[in-house]
Design a protein around this motif. Structure first.
Motif, mmCIF file in Angstrom:
data_model
loop_
_atom_site.group_PDB
_atom_site.id
_atom_site.type_symbol
_atom_site.label_atom_id
_atom_site.label_comp_id
_atom_site.label_asym_id
_atom_site.label_seq_id
_atom_site.Cartn_x
_atom_site.Cartn_y
_atom_site.Cartn_z
ATOM 1 N N ALA A 32 1.095 -1.197 0.334
ATOM 2 C CA ALA A 32 -0.056 0.088 -0.018
ATOM 3 C C ALA A 32 0.835 1.276 0.366
ATOM 4 O O ALA A 32 2.169 1.390 0.331
ATOM 5 N N VAL A 33 0.577 2.282 -0.900
ATOM 6 C CA VAL A 33 0.775 3.642 -0.902
ATOM 7 C C VAL A 33 -0.183 4.710 0.344
ATOM 8 O O VAL A 33 -1.218 4.873 -0.818
ATOM 9 N N ALA A 34 0.110 5.026 0.257
ATOM 10 C CA ALA A 34 -0.445 6.711 0.381
ATOM 11 C C ALA A 34 -0.030 7.948 0.506
ATOM 12 O O ALA A 34 1.042 8.261 0.303
ATOM 13 N N ILE A 35 -1.132 8.738 0.177
ATOM 14 C CA ILE A 35 -0.677 9.766 -1.425
ATOM 15 C C ILE A 35 -1.718 10.847 -1.039
ATOM 16 O O ILE A 35 -3.067 11.003 -1.121
ATOM 17 N N PRO A 36 -1.712 11.290 0.175
ATOM 18 C CA PRO A 36 -2.635 12.455 0.999
ATOM 19 C C PRO A 36 -2.987 13.588 0.113
ATOM 20 O O PRO A 36 -1.980 14.131 -0.110
ATOM 21 N N ALA A 37 -4.096 13.303 -0.511
ATOM 22 C CA ALA A 37 -4.617 15.240 -1.770
ATOM 23 C C ALA A 37 -4.960 16.310 -1.308
ATOM 24 O O ALA A 37 -4.907 16.517 -1.773
ATOM 25 N N ILE A 38 -5.645 16.456 0.470
ATOM 26 C CA ILE A 38 -6.124 17.299 0.260
ATOM 27 C C ILE A 38 -5.480 17.340 1.557
ATOM 28 O O ILE A 38 -5.227 16.590 2.828
ATOM 29 N N GLU A 39 -5.441 18.863 2.231
ATOM 30 C CA GLU A 39 -5.694 18.884 3.658
ATOM 31 C C GLU A 39 -6.576 19.352 4.430
ATOM 32 O O GLU A 39 -7.944 19.985 4.197
ATOM 33 N N ILE A 40 -6.868 19.194 5.465
ATOM 34 C CA ILE A 40 -8.508 20.205 6.122
ATOM 35 C C ILE A 40 -7.728 20.818 6.602
ATOM 36 O O ILE A 40 -6.865 20.988 8.169
ATOM 37 N N VAL A 41 -8.947 22.013 6.939
ATOM 38 C CA VAL A 41 -8.729 23.112 7.323
ATOM 39 C C VAL A 41 -9.920 23.589 8.613
ATOM 40 O O VAL A 41 -11.001 23.683 8.163
ATOM 41 N N SER A 42 -9.893 23.625 9.902
ATOM 42 C CA SER A 42 -11.057 23.443 10.422
ATOM 43 C C SER A 42 -11.886 25.509 10.221
ATOM 44 O O SER A 42 -10.507 25.897 10.276
ATOM 45 N N ALA A 43 -12.595 25.123 10.510
ATOM 46 C CA ALA A 43 -13.298 26.686 10.094
ATOM 47 C C ALA A 43 -13.549 27.100 11.641
ATOM 48 O O ALA A 43 -14.214 28.517 11.957
ATOM 49 N N GLY A 44 -12.606 26.445 12.963
ATOM 50 C CA GLY A 44 -12.318 27.237 13.960
ATOM 51 C C GLY A 44 -13.823 27.099 15.041
ATOM 52 O O GLY A 44 -14.580 26.736 15.252
ATOM 53 N N PRO A 45 -13.290 27.423 16.393
ATOM 54 C CA PRO A 45 -14.572 26.750 17.440
ATOM 55 C C PRO A 45 -15.502 27.367 17.725
ATOM 56 O O PRO A 45 -16.562 27.771 17.683
ATOM 57 N N GLU A 46 -15.767 29.110 16.670
ATOM 58 C CA GLU A 46 -16.939 29.829 15.859
ATOM 59 C C GLU A 46 -17.611 28.421 15.949
ATOM 60 O O GLU A 46 -19.080 28.440 16.120
ATOM 61 N N VAL A 47 -17.921 27.645 14.926
ATOM 62 C CA VAL A 47 -18.611 27.326 13.900
ATOM 63 C C VAL A 47 -19.101 26.035 15.204
ATOM 64 O O VAL A 47 -20.242 25.748 14.668
ATOM 65 N N GLU A 178 7.138 11.044 -5.299
ATOM 66 C CA GLU A 178 7.580 9.298 -5.369
ATOM 67 C C GLU A 178 7.051 9.136 -5.843
ATOM 68 O O GLU A 178 7.146 7.959 -7.126
ATOM 69 N N PHE A 179 6.227 9.273 -5.459
ATOM 70 C CA PHE A 179 4.468 8.664 -6.164
ATOM 71 C C PHE A 179 4.741 8.903 -8.236
ATOM 72 O O PHE A 179 3.804 7.602 -8.799
ATOM 73 N N GLY A 180 5.284 9.684 -8.141
ATOM 74 C CA GLY A 180 5.249 10.485 -9.541
ATOM 75 C C GLY A 180 6.515 9.352 -10.176
ATOM 76 O O GLY A 180 6.231 8.798 -11.703
ATOM 77 N N ASP A 181 7.279 9.018 -10.019
ATOM 78 C CA ASP A 181 8.175 7.956 -10.253
ATOM 79 C C ASP A 181 7.699 6.836 -10.470
ATOM 80 O O ASP A 181 7.951 5.815 -11.122
ATOM 81 N N LEU A 182 7.047 5.937 -9.140
ATOM 82 C CA LEU A 182 6.845 5.194 -9.418
ATOM 83 C C LEU A 182 5.755 4.886 -10.354
ATOM 84 O O LEU A 182 5.427 3.693 -11.127
ATOM 85 N N LEU A 183 4.660 5.818 -10.713
ATOM 86 C CA LEU A 183 3.589 6.059 -12.118
ATOM 87 C C LEU A 183 4.761 5.638 -13.196
ATOM 88 O O LEU A 183 4.716 5.365 -14.322
#
Length: 261
Positions: A32-47, A178-183
């Motif tokens: 298995a190879v993990a390639i995180p495509a997104i980053e989580i951005v919290s809307a903050g404690p007010e939300v 690295e993933f691009g190289d593997l492809l």
């Protein structure tokens, strides 16, 4: 027979979020190879406080958690006792077993889980429960599709959505290079896409790298909205019958086992 022997399967998640995937692929003899495509951005404690306030004010009949990520973000912003108190008088629904387990870590026991682990499953579940006039609140991602809110509204349910976080495209990290190289070396056999936003981010990152998904690499989708997003990119895929990580690995196993016959 190990269905993924000598196969390398990538997933559009971080290693931390892909632990189950790594274990299942390894059990099938693959890598298995993990390639995180997104980053989580919290809307903050007010939300998050807005979510609590809405629950306490409107006393919703249902609160639906669509993902384990929504649970993690919520409890990262609000204390367990405060959430538990707000949820006391509502029926808690989790879409998928991982979401159920994530809630249990914080002392919250869900009341219901759809048979299909998707927005479609949520709508199917509530359509059988005399929905007209009921109220539901859904804490979720800002990138969420409008399907659930519209379909539930069409059933006569009053819907409140609280967007706890957003997902932004990750950068071109060394792991992606690295993933691009593997492809390029034809060492990736399949890519598992776990959401529509992951599809969009995956191809955005690939574009930044000047790379393409080779025709010989199989695309595996976790569910119908992910499949639809892949179709927009002109990519055919194999959709998991069970819309879970286990389901995607099963889809990969069947795919490669059938090709070996």
């Amino acid at each position: 027979m190990l269905g993924l022997r000598n196969k390398t399967v990538a997933i559009t998640r971080s290693e931390e979020d892909a632990r189950e995937f790594f274990q299942l692929v390894s059990t099938e003899g693959g890598k298995a190879v993990a390639i995180p495509a997104i980053e989580i951005v919290s809307a903050g404690p007010e939300v998050a406080q807005k979510f609590i306030a809405l629950l306490e004010k409107k006393k919703h009949d249902y609160c639906a958690f669509m993902s384990a990520q929504a649970v993690r973000v919520l409890f990262g912003l609000v204390g367990e006792k405060e959430v538990a108190g707000a949820l006391k008088q509502t029926a808690v629904i989790t879409v998928g077993p991982k979401t159920w387990q994530e809630l249990e870590k914080h002392g919250i026991k869900a009341d219901m889980m759809p048979g299909r682990f998707s927005s479609i499953g949520l709508v199917e579940l509530l359509s059988k429960k005399e929905p007209k006039g009921k109220k539901i609140i859904i804490p979720r991602s800002g990138e969420a599709k409008e399907f659930a809110a519209k379909a539930l509204s069409d059933l006569g349910i009053r819907v409140d959505e609280v967007f706890l976080y957003s997902a932004r495209t990750a950068g071109v990290t060394p792991r992606w290079k690295e993933f691009g190289d593997l492809l390029a070396q034809k060492k990736i056999d399949a890519v598992v896409f776990t959401s529509a936003s992951n599809v969009r981010s995956f191809f955005e990152i690939m574009g930044r790298m000047g790379a393409e998904l080779p025709g010989g690499v199989r695309a595996i989708s976790i569910g119908p909205f992910t499949t639809a997003e892949l179709a927009k990119k002109g990519v055919g895929c194999h959709e998991a019958k069970d819309h879970t990580i286990k389901g995607t690995v099963e889809a990969a196993r069947k795919l490669f086992t059938s090709r070996q016959k």
